[in-house]
Design a protein around this motif. Structure first.
Motif, PDB file in Angstrom:
ATOM      1  N   VAL A 144       0.815  -1.219   0.000  1.00 42.21           N
ATOM      2  CA  VAL A 144       0.000   0.000   0.000  1.00 42.21           C
ATOM      3  C   VAL A 144       0.858   1.284   0.000  1.00 42.21           C
ATOM      4  O   VAL A 144       0.570   2.210  -0.772  1.00 42.21           O
ATOM      5  N   ASP A 148      -0.988   3.369  -5.697  1.00 44.62           N
ATOM      6  CA  ASP A 148      -1.864   2.563  -6.566  1.00 44.62           C
ATOM      7  C   ASP A 148      -1.552   2.723  -8.057  1.00 44.62           C
ATOM      8  O   ASP A 148      -2.218   2.154  -8.902  1.00 44.62           O
ATOM      9  N   THR A 169      -2.061  -3.849   3.919  1.00 45.36           N
ATOM     10  CA  THR A 169      -3.388  -3.214   3.911  1.00 45.36           C
ATOM     11  C   THR A 169      -3.726  -2.623   5.282  1.00 45.36           C
ATOM     12  O   THR A 169      -4.590  -1.758   5.372  1.00 45.36           O
ATOM     13  N   VAL A 172      -3.512   1.225   5.385  1.00 51.06           N
ATOM     14  CA  VAL A 172      -4.251   1.959   4.347  1.00 51.06           C
ATOM     15  C   VAL A 172      -4.745   3.335   4.808  1.00 51.06           C
ATOM     16  O   VAL A 172      -4.820   4.267   4.004  1.00 51.06           O
ATOM     17  N   PHE A 177      -4.777   5.318  -1.160  1.00 49.88           N
ATOM     18  CA  PHE A 177      -4.611   4.148  -2.042  1.00 49.88           C
ATOM     19  C   PHE A 177      -5.976   3.775  -2.592  1.00 49.88           C
ATOM     20  O   PHE A 177      -6.880   3.417  -1.845  1.00 49.88           O
ATOM     21  N   PHE A 179      -7.933   1.248  -4.406  1.00 51.75           N
ATOM     22  CA  PHE A 179      -7.888  -0.169  -4.815  1.00 51.75           C
ATOM     23  C   PHE A 179      -8.548  -0.369  -6.181  1.00 51.75           C
ATOM     24  O   PHE A 179      -8.073  -1.160  -6.995  1.00 51.75           O
ATOM     25  N   HIS A 197      -5.838  -9.083  -1.300  1.00 49.27           N
ATOM     26  CA  HIS A 197      -5.484  -8.005  -0.365  1.00 49.27           C
ATOM     27  C   HIS A 197      -5.111  -8.667   0.949  1.00 49.27           C
ATOM     28  O   HIS A 197      -5.914  -9.416   1.508  1.00 49.27           O
TER      29      HIS A 197
END
Ligand SMILES: Nc1nc2c(ncn2[C@@H]2O[C@H](COP(=O)(O)OP(=O)(O)OP(=O)(O)O)[C@@H](O)[C@H]2O)c(=O)[nH]1
Ligand SMILES: [Mg+2]
Length: 222
Positions: A144, A148, A169, A172, A177, A179, A197
């Protein structure tokens, strides 16, 4: 005027590598083990992730590890502490592993006693993607904190892997980030990509990843 002799060394190197990768594939079929290549940028979390996979799977699978590094045996010692057969490959400068190195490393492992051989490739999102190692499952970790947008910047890596594992993750909330953006960009390059993930720190997502991996190993045709 005389002609210029033109030798495309890169093409030669990659063709030689492809032959050796086929030899590795044949060996893995003969000796009946599953070969899993894990790539990522430096520090994305490969070692931490592999250690957690070993912890979760070592009672059902006999596991060996090939550690690729430019220098040091830091990660190999961690694998050794987990009780798995380990080979350290020191490249001394090369920033990727190739099939010849893997063939050499496999000679140092007790292949008749292994179901799964994990390769921790050298931390680099560029060069390792160019070299087929003969692995059943080429995969990459993206953490992360890296952001991204990496599929846009390092497209080859995302194109050659079968699994993309987004890790860290648990962090986060500290990073922007997206996804969905990652999934869209990655799948545009590789529509067959399996995406997971996980957090190797909290264990989030690790069990379902290991169940999926177990299925892949059981379904390999020998
Ligand atoms: N928060 C968090 N930290 C993690 C996670 N996985 C790894 N780390 C941390 O990230 C750092 C790098 O992890 P490593 O597992 O050594 O990364 P690596 O990809 O093996 O690194 P190289 O082998 O040097 O390329 C360490 O400080 C780990 O504790 C995770 O899921 N969450
Ligand atoms: Mg490592």
């Amino acid at each position: 005027m005389k002609d210029i002799a033109y030798i495309d060394l890169k093409q030669c190197i990659l063709e030689d590598n492809e032959h050796l990768a086929d030899e590795v594939r044949t060996l893995a079929r003969e000796k009946k083990f599953f070969l899993w290549n894990i790539m990522s940028s430096p520090g994305a979390g490969k070692t931490t992730f592999i250690l957690d996979v070993i912890r979760r799977m070592k009672d059902t699978l006999r596991i060996g590890v090939i550690e690729g590094d430019i220098e040091s045996m830091v990660d190999a010692r961690k694998m050794q502490q987990m009780g798995v057969s380990t080979v350290q490959l020191r490249t001394g400068g090369d920033c990727h592993l190739d099939a010849a190195m893997i063939r050499k490393a496999l000679q140092a492992l007790p292949l008749d006693e292994l179901d799964l051989v994990i390769i921790e490739n050298i931390g680099n999102l560029v060069c390792p993607a160019e070299f087929d190692l003969g692995a059943d499952l080429p995969s990459m970790l993206l953490s992360v904190p890296e952001g991204d947008d990496k599929a846009l910047k390092y497209p080859l890596m995302f194109s050659v892997v079968k699994a993309l594992i987004v890790t860290k993750t648990d962090a986060v909330s500290l990073f922007d980030f997206d996804f969905e953006a990652l999934h869209d960009n990655a799948r545009r390059l590789n529509d067959k990509l399996d995406i997971f993930h996980v957090s190797a720190k909290t264990g989030d997502g690790m069990e379902s990843f290991c169940t999926w991996l177990q299925g892949k190993i059981e379904n390999k045709k020998y």
